[in-house]
Motif scaffolding. Structure first.
Motif, PDB file in Angstrom:
ATOM      1  N   CYS A   7       0.805  -1.221   0.000  1.00  8.94           N
ATOM      2  CA  CYS A   7       0.000   0.000   0.000  1.00  8.94           C
ATOM      3  C   CYS A   7       0.837   1.269   0.000  1.00  8.94           C
ATOM      4  N   ARG A  13      -2.334   0.074  -3.558  1.00  8.90           N
ATOM      5  CA  ARG A  13      -3.171   0.483  -2.418  1.00  8.90           C
ATOM      6  C   ARG A  13      -4.642   0.482  -2.814  1.00  8.90           C
ATOM      7  N   LEU A  17      -7.330  -2.056  -1.150  1.00  7.00           N
ATOM      8  CA  LEU A  17      -8.515  -1.584  -0.426  1.00  7.00           C
ATOM      9  C   LEU A  17      -9.790  -2.156  -1.038  1.00  7.00           C
ATOM     10  N   ALA A  20      -9.925  -5.768  -0.008  1.00  6.50           N
ATOM     11  CA  ALA A  20     -10.231  -5.872   1.421  1.00  6.50           C
ATOM     12  C   ALA A  20     -11.712  -5.588   1.679  1.00  6.50           C
ATOM     13  N   PHE A  32      -4.462  -5.009   8.311  1.00  8.72           N
ATOM     14  CA  PHE A  32      -4.116  -3.673   7.831  1.00  8.72           C
ATOM     15  C   PHE A  32      -3.391  -2.908   8.929  1.00  8.72           C
ATOM     16  N   TYR A  38      -0.324  -3.484  13.744  1.00  9.78           N
ATOM     17  CA  TYR A  38      -1.208  -4.015  12.708  1.00  9.78           C
ATOM     18  C   TYR A  38      -2.389  -4.728  13.346  1.00  9.78           C
ATOM     19  N   ILE A 128      -4.460   4.559   5.900  1.00  8.97           N
ATOM     20  CA  ILE A 128      -4.920   3.312   5.293  1.00  8.97           C
ATOM     21  C   ILE A 128      -6.093   2.755   6.091  1.00  8.97           C
ATOM     22  N   LEU A 132      -9.972   2.298   4.707  1.00  6.59           N
ATOM     23  CA  LEU A 132     -10.687   1.020   4.744  1.00  6.59           C
ATOM     24  C   LEU A 132     -11.990   1.149   5.526  1.00  6.59           C
ATOM     25  N   ALA A 155       2.769  -6.085   7.900  1.00  7.95           N
ATOM     26  CA  ALA A 155       1.858  -7.117   7.399  1.00  7.95           C
ATOM     27  C   ALA A 155       2.593  -8.446   7.242  1.00  7.95           C
ATOM     28  N   LEU A 170      -2.744  -5.920   3.896  1.00  8.15           N
ATOM     29  CA  LEU A 170      -2.404  -4.591   3.396  1.00  8.15           C
ATOM     30  C   LEU A 170      -1.115  -4.141   4.063  1.00  8.15           C
TER      31      LEU A 170
END
Length: 249
Positions: A7, A13, A17, A20, A32, A38, A128, A132, A155, A170
């Motif tokens: 991302c 990215r 998204l 996801a 994410f 995370y 991010i 999301l 991640a 992500l």
């Protein structure tokens, strides 16, 4: 099949998204970045998805996940009887590393586990994560690690622990950014007054009390009581108690 997206690249990215969002809609889990560590996420309103999240972590229903929300105005849609003091903390520290435990709206059709009628809410200060959440709405989220292991700071770290139990990873680089110490959010119980810290984390007790002076510490002590107690260790001594495993991102 598990897919990972970088991302830090704009095209990946956007694709990540989108994937996801689709995975959440299909009751699958995604990983994410947040501003703390995370997180592993699932649709907060899908009992099946929440069950898969808990199973991925090796966690029982006795440890329900918090819920991340995209905007402050979602607070009253998910919680009821919100104390003015809790609202002041939310306005001061959201987006950011503060989780508030509140009474859940009784009309909501969800099953996060054995919550005893409460819900833990937070808005993460991460682009991010916010992108999301804007696409999906509220997500049940816990730190992206197997229970008993260190919280993932990338991640790739999360994938090493959670593997194919997650549909989409992500990758946004290390979290927290800039090499800062990995701290989970501070959790404050706002289901009764006075408010009480139940887990110390990214937001210090001093900062909380700068907004709401009456916040109790993890031992249930008020500010004045803490000052009145003779210190149990020398000022330069390190604390001996280990911190509990982070349960939320």
């Amino acid at each position: 099949m598990t897919t990972s997206y970088d991302c830090t690249a704009a095209e990946e990215r956007a694709a990540g998204l989108e994937h996801a969002q689709r995975a959440i809609r299909e009751n699958k889990c995604v990983v994410f970045p947040t501003d703390t560590v995370y997180g592993i996420a699932a649709d907060a309103f899908s009992p099946l998805a929440v069950t898969l999240l808990l199973a991925s972590k090796g966690r029982s229903r006795k440890m329900p996940p918090p819920v991340l929300i995209p905007r402050l105005n979602a607070l009253d849609g998910l919680a009821t009887d919100v104390p003015a003091e809790a609202r002041r903390l939310a306005e001061a520290f959201w987006p950011g590393g503060l989780t508030l435990i509140l009474h859940a709206q009784p009309s909501l059709d969800w099953d996060l586990g054995e919550t005893k009628g409460t819900v833990a809410l937070r808005i993460p200060a991460d682009e991010i994560a916010q992108d999301l959440l804007t696409l999906t709405g509220p997500l049940a989220v816990s730190s992206a690690n197997r229970t008993g292991h260190a919280a993932a700071q990338t991640a790739a770290d999360a994938e090493a622990q959670l593997a194919e139990s997650v549909e989409v990873y992500l990758e946004g680089g290390p979290r927290p950014a800039g090499g800062a110490e990995a701290l989970a959010s501070t959790i404050v119980d706002a289901t009764s007054l006075p408010l009480r810290v139940v887990r110390q984390g990214a937001i210090s007790l001093e900062r909380l009390r700068g907004v709401v002076p009456g916040v109790l510490d993890v031992d249930g002590n008020a500010h004045d009581a803490a000052e009145a107690v003779e210190p149990a260790v020398e000022p330069d001594a390190a604390p001996g108690d280990a911190a509990p495993e982070p349960g939320s991102a």
